[in-house]
Scaffold this active site. Structure first.
Site, mmCIF file in Angstrom:
data_model
loop_
_atom_site.group_PDB
_atom_site.id
_atom_site.type_symbol
_atom_site.label_atom_id
_atom_site.label_comp_id
_atom_site.label_asym_id
_atom_site.label_seq_id
_atom_site.Cartn_x
_atom_site.Cartn_y
_atom_site.Cartn_z
ATOM 1 N N LYS A 201 0.855 -1.186 0.000
ATOM 2 C CA LYS A 201 0.000 0.000 0.000
ATOM 3 C C LYS A 201 0.893 1.239 0.000
ATOM 4 C CE LYS A 201 -4.312 1.327 -0.102
ATOM 5 N NZ LYS A 201 -5.227 0.892 -1.154
ATOM 6 N N SER A 407 -8.680 -0.905 -4.767
ATOM 7 C CA SER A 407 -8.938 -0.536 -3.374
ATOM 8 C C SER A 407 -10.444 -0.354 -3.155
ATOM 9 C CB SER A 407 -8.154 0.733 -3.020
ATOM 10 O OG SER A 407 -7.902 0.787 -1.648
#
Length: 609
Positions: A201, A407
């Site tokens: 991430k 996401s």
């Protein structure tokens, strides 16, 4: 006392006058705006429609190609901004297919230098339609004074490509550089506290590192290379050259200055990347020699018709009259609370559309088109909840992933019964981004101290102060909980064990073909494939497709139709653009005081010039 009374009396008169002035200014603005529209309508009305037979059709879309046209809350500002022009992908594809089937059109002149694309998959899909146009036997000619990666991708599908002798052509490729500001923030004595979940991430690493992490480099390479290879394949195959020659041109012939790249043009001509050069008069004469002079034109030119004029004459295919509807709802842009706007998948607006669809007794299935890099958790939950409300009524939900479904784009896809992605869709990034800057060092440096009375431990805390150990644990737990919830949703949706999903999560981004192999999507296909599958799931013999777009008021619809019909353009004053920029800057500042956990993939967006 009399003095105070006089002050209040004066203030009352002042406010009353100010209110009157503001009302008059507002009324004047509306009247001026309507006057401009009416004058434009009369002055822009031209002669009767051209007969397209024997004419070259000029296809030069101006604007950005998106899944669904939307407007901001400030409708007038939205339609007066030149940058807001939007072209729906399905409309452009339908137009190209109509042109291919029209035997009366001898040739098509394309120029995509003024066209932007929502993402690389959209660009590839339009290029493939242009290839099909040429393969249909239509002569397709590309001409312009500058070509970049995306516009050359379109031009390369033409039968021939011409460029101005001092024009510019460059193929810059995909991707770009990112700023890494760790040392800057250290110099400014700002601490960035990172609570992001997932080793891949990378949304906040620009603030916490001095260079790209190896994980981010790995995942970006894994998504950019297949897309770039697809670009090169389409370019080279159509031109009868090798992908290696396209790569060599991209590596060695840059086009930073936008014009007069003579070496680029010479090399491109020698390698058949383009056919050659023509000035504007030379190209006009070339077209006259090939397609005849337009005797009805005011100046000497060839026979042509604009794609807008041609589209206005097309007879709209009447959809099959059926009580069975497939509802197509689009979430395009960053996922946020509020209403839909350009670049913003506003949860409030999308939830209204989903609810309207499942409350319509004719709706038999929902196709949810997702083209988003993610965003707010609560906004994603709002959409997810409403999709489950539809499923509880027995409606099937099929997701169609576009350029991006990463996401939060994955998060809102979890209610789906079946998921389609395109081979170059960018998806995954199952992780949580949380980074909170605190300014305790800066406050200490300039001599600011904090003290006060509070009734709970953190009642007086804000990001100007330090995060202590207990608060650090709270934030860490907050991020871990959101990440666990995300993985659980995907695990349940894909009927895969939690640990299996966790092993491919970590915030890592995947390309569509890889996502299918991992089981994150069911099948590779476009939105038409998703619609056809929804029809099968609903077991329908007849149906019609209902696209749920943004709803405008009757007044807004009238203004938009007038502007579209008469091609009236009203530019936004530069001062308003500047104020908009200041507003965005202020919003970014206020976000520092309101930390949020985001399910976003800011860096999965592919830069194409």
């Amino acid at each position: 006392m009399s003095t105070l009374k006089s002050i209040f009396s004066w203030l009352g008169r002042f406010l009353e006058r100010a209110r009157t002035v503001m009302l008059n200014l507002g009324t004047a603005f509306v009247l001026i705006f309507l006057t401009i529209i009416i004058i434009g309508a009369f002055t822009a009305s031209g002669p009767d429609a051209k007969d397209p037979s024997g004419r070259v059709l000029i296809l030069d879309p101006q604007g950005i190609v998106v899944d669904e046209e939307v407007f901001s809350d400030d409708f007038l500002a939205s339609i007066t901004n030149d940058e807001s022009d939007q072209i729906q992908t399905r409309d452009l594809i339908e137009l190209i297919q109509n042109i291919a089937a029209d035997d009366e059109i001898p040739a098509v002149l394309i120029d995509f230098s003024g066209t932007g694309f929502a993402g690389p998959t959209t660009a590839l899909n339009i290029a493939k339609e242009l290839k099909a146009l040429k393969d249909s036997g239509k002569r397709v000619i590309a001409f312009g004074d500058r070509m970049t990666t995306s516009s050359y991708l379109m031009a390369s599908q033409a039968s021939e490509i011409w460029i101005h002798p001092v024009g510019s052509i460059s193929i810059a490729g995909l991707g770009g550089m990112r700023q890494y500001n760790k040392e800057l923030y250290e110099n400014l004595k700002i601490n960035f506290n990172n609570y992001s979940q997932g080793d891949f991430k990378s949304a906040v690493e620009g603030n916490t590192r001095t260079n790209m992490s190896e994980n981010d480099r790995l995942q970006r390479t894994a998504i950019l290379e297949p897309i770039w290879n697809e670009y090169k394949s389409l370019m080279s195959e159509s031109r009868g050259i090798t992908a290696e020659e396209i790569q060599y041109f991209a590596d060695n012939y840059i086009g930073f200055f936008g014009e007069a790249a003579m070496m680029n043009i010479e090399f491109a001509t020698s390698k058949n990347i383009i056919n050659g050069t023509k000035s504007f008069p030379e190209f006009r004469q070339y077209m006259i020699e090939n397609f005849g002079e337009d005797e009805d034109a005011d100046t000497t030119t060839y026979k042509y018709i604009s794609y807008q004029e041609y589209a206005d004459q097309l007879e709209k295919d009447l959809e099959e009259d059926s009580e069975n509807e497939i509802a197509v709802i689009t979430a395009e842009g960053v996922i946020m609370e509020g209403e839909i706007a350009p670049g913003v998948a506003g949860a409030n607006g999308i939830v209204k559309q989903i609810r309207k669809a499942h409350e319509n007794e004719n709706t038999k299935a929902i196709v949810f088109r997702v083209n988003s890099p993610g965003g707010s958790i609560i906004a994603s939950e709002m959409m997810r909840d409403e999709l489950f409300a539809a499923k509880r009524k027995g409606l099937k939900v099929v997701v169609s992933m576009g350029d991006y479904a990463a996401s939060g784009g994955v998060y809102i896809s979890t209610p789906a019964d079946y998921i389609f992605a395109e081979p170059t869709t960018i998806t995954g990034s199952i992780g949580v981004a949380i980074a909170l800057p605190t300014l305790e060092n800066a406050m200490d440096y300039i001599g600011v101290n904090f003290d006060g009375v509070v009734t709970s431990k953190y009642a007086g805390w804000d990001p100007l102060q330090k995060i202590d150990d207990d608060l650090d644990k709270i934030f860490e737990s907050w991020g871990a909980g959101a990440y666990d919830r995300f993985i659980t949703f995907v695990s349940d949706s894909r009927s895969q064990p939690y640990e299996d999903i966790k092993s491919i999560a970590g915030g890592r981004v995947w390309i569509g073909s890889a996502a299918q192999e991992l089981g994150l999507v069911d099948e590779l296909g476009d939105i038409d494939d998703a619609i056809n599958y929804a029809v099968q799931m609903a077991d329908l013999e007849d149906y019609q497709v209902e696209y749920y777009g943004q709803e405008l008021s009757p007044e807004e619809i009238i203004i938009k139709e007038l502007l579209d019909s008469f091609d009236v353009s009203i530019k936004e004053p530069e001062v308003l653009t500047a104020l908009s920029g200041l507003s965005k800057l202020y919003s970014e500042y206020t976000d520092l005081k309101q930390p949020k956990a985001l399910i976003a993939c800011e860096n999965c967006l592919v830069d194409i010039d």
